[in-house]
Design an enzyme around this catalytic site. Structure first.
Site, mmCIF file in Angstrom:
data_model
loop_
_atom_site.group_PDB
_atom_site.id
_atom_site.type_symbol
_atom_site.label_atom_id
_atom_site.label_comp_id
_atom_site.label_asym_id
_atom_site.label_seq_id
_atom_site.Cartn_x
_atom_site.Cartn_y
_atom_site.Cartn_z
ATOM 1 C CD GLU A 230 -2.619 0.997 2.726
ATOM 2 O OE1 GLU A 230 -3.150 2.011 3.204
ATOM 3 O OE2 GLU A 230 -2.743 -0.147 3.248
ATOM 4 C CD GLU A 235 -3.591 6.931 5.412
ATOM 5 O OE1 GLU A 235 -4.590 6.283 5.739
ATOM 6 O OE2 GLU A 235 -2.453 6.717 5.856
#
Length: 458
Positions: A230, A235
């Site tokens: 990932e 974020e």
């Protein structure tokens, strides 16, 4: 970064295998919202070409019902035991239906933009958040090879408070999803948490041994999980942001079982084959507290551009660099102000220093291959994910507050943002910020230096 949310009073999901899967229902047609993005060549963003893309919602949000009717196979956070007494029984008894993107899920697109709304009150129930993927065409995810390239997008997250995460990231999902009905219905998700809240993993339901969540009316944890590398490009909420690669061995989609999965959904976070923590760069966490947020250098009260460069080639990423562009000004990531941790980009040396200086319980990024693993994943091609979610496990404090909460904020690495440690509870966020949303737009991808005008010497 996985969570299941309510859609209709009738939701369920799927991550099927290459040899089996689920039928498709006829209650709702599946029409992907269209969204353009750009590939770039040359220098400085002067030569970019429009590409026609589509958006699909993850299968975990979809209505799963009986093959010959509308009886739910999954309601709230529980399977119907008469229809899904075994994993294989679900394949025979249940079908997956299409999505009403705007009315049910609060997902809309413009010519080159995607808007994700947090709370959407639909005809049948209330939906919370979403996870979507960029498609190459109706049946294939768009794959991005990261080494030697840069990924650029505009974002407006002025309406995202503490406790929310408007995320844009890459995972090593299969291009065609998993089995029937494949990528067209958003199947095949995996991540470095070895996601166990997926209702379907590797071609079968994850119903056997499913444990409904004690604090989330729409989610639970299954026996199986889906693991893969990932790359968290983005974020963020309006308070804090983090850039975080997560290594994995192997990098590609794999299946784990129970405690061996590790990650968020297992008792031993470090038992799995993937790095659940990541090697992160968060400007607040490295001591620069006036850089990102409302009214700060990168002013989250208005839209801005995010540029992420993956220096390297082939299956190697040597450095991950970040720039911002706002009001015509190019802004570099600031240098770390934490003693012993230098730099403003992610390299293997930076991650080694972070491991030493932050002195966390474990540092699984290096245990599972570090930047070498991230290079292999990026070189093989990754799927773009865009999502909006709240956090029933740790209230998003790991992003925007002091975390862990039992450590002093003065300890290096604990302070990650200005949000209170009492903030971010999903019940509070859903009640107080139902109109929260994030918009991603103007996506550009190409060789390093091709998507924006980079200052000389940067």
């Amino acid at each position: 970064m996985v969570r299941s949310f309510a859609t209709k009073a009738l939701v369920a999901s799927l991550t099927a295998s290459t040899v089996s899967g689920f039928g498709v229902g006829t209650q709702q047609s599946e029409t992907h919202p269209k969204m353009q993005w750009k590939t770039c060549t040359g220098k400085g963003g002067s030569s970019c070409t429009n590409k026609s893309g589509e958006i699909v919602i993850d299968s975990n949000w979809r209505w799963l019902h009986t093959t010959s009717g509308t009886t739910n196979c999954y309601t709230g956070n529980k399977w119907d035991s008469s229809l899904c007494s075994t994993n294989s029984a679900c394949s025979s008894n249940c079908v997956m239906d299409g999505a009403d993107y705007s009315s049910t899920y609060g997902i809309t697109t413009g010519s080159d933009s995607l808007t994700l709304k947090f709370v959407t009150k639909g005809q049948y129930s209330t939906n919370i958040g979403s996870r979507t993927y960029l498609m190459q065409d109706a049946s294939n995810y768009q794959m991005f090879k990261l080494p030697g390239n840069e990924f650029t997008f505009d974002v407006d997250l002025s309406k995202l408070p503490c406790g929310l995460n408007g995320a844009l990231y890459f995972v090593s999902m299969p291009q065609k999803g998993q089995g029937t009905p494949g990528a067209k219905y958003g199947t095949g998700y995996c991540d470095a948490q070895c996601a166990r809240d997926l209702k379907f993993v590797n071609g079968q339901a994850n119903a056997e041994g499913w444990i409904p969540s004690s604090n989330d009316a729409n989610a639970g944890v299954g026996v199986k999980g889906a693991c893969c590398a990932e790359m968290d490009v983005w974020e963020a909420n309006s308070i804090s942001t983090a850039l975080t690669p997560h290594s994995c061995s192997p990098e590609a989609y794999s299946v784990c079982t129970e405690s061996e999965c590790g990650g968020t959904y297992s008792e031993d976070r470090y038992a799995g084959n993937c790095d659940a923590n990541g090697c992160d760069y968060n400007s607040y966490r490295v001591g620069v507290k006036d850089f990102y947020g409302p009214g700060k250098t990168v002013n989250t009260n208005s839209k801005f551009t995010v540029v992420t460069q993956f220096l390297g080639s082939g299956n190697t990423i040597s450095e991950i660099k970040r720039f911002y562009v706002q009001n015509g000004k190019v802004i570099q990531n600031p240098q770390s102000q934490v003693a012993g941790l230098t730099g403003n980009s992610i390299t293997q040396a930076y991650c080694n220093a972070e491991e030493k200086v932050f002195a966390e319980e474990r540092y699984p990024f290096n245990e599972h291959g570090g930047m070498a693993s991230m290079g292999r994943a990026g070189g093989a091609g990754m799927v773009l994910v865009m999502s909006l979610w709240d956090d029933h496990n740790s209230n998003m404090l790991w992003l925007d507050s002091n975390f862990p909460t039992n450590e002093p904020a003065s300890k290096p690495g604990v302070a990650r943002g200005t949000c209170s440690t009492s903030s971010g509870a999903p019940a509070d966020v859903e009640k107080n910020s139902p109109n929260a949303q994030v918009q991603f737009s103007n996506i550009r991808f190409g060789p390093v230096g091709s998507t924006f005008a980079q200052p000389s010497g940067s």
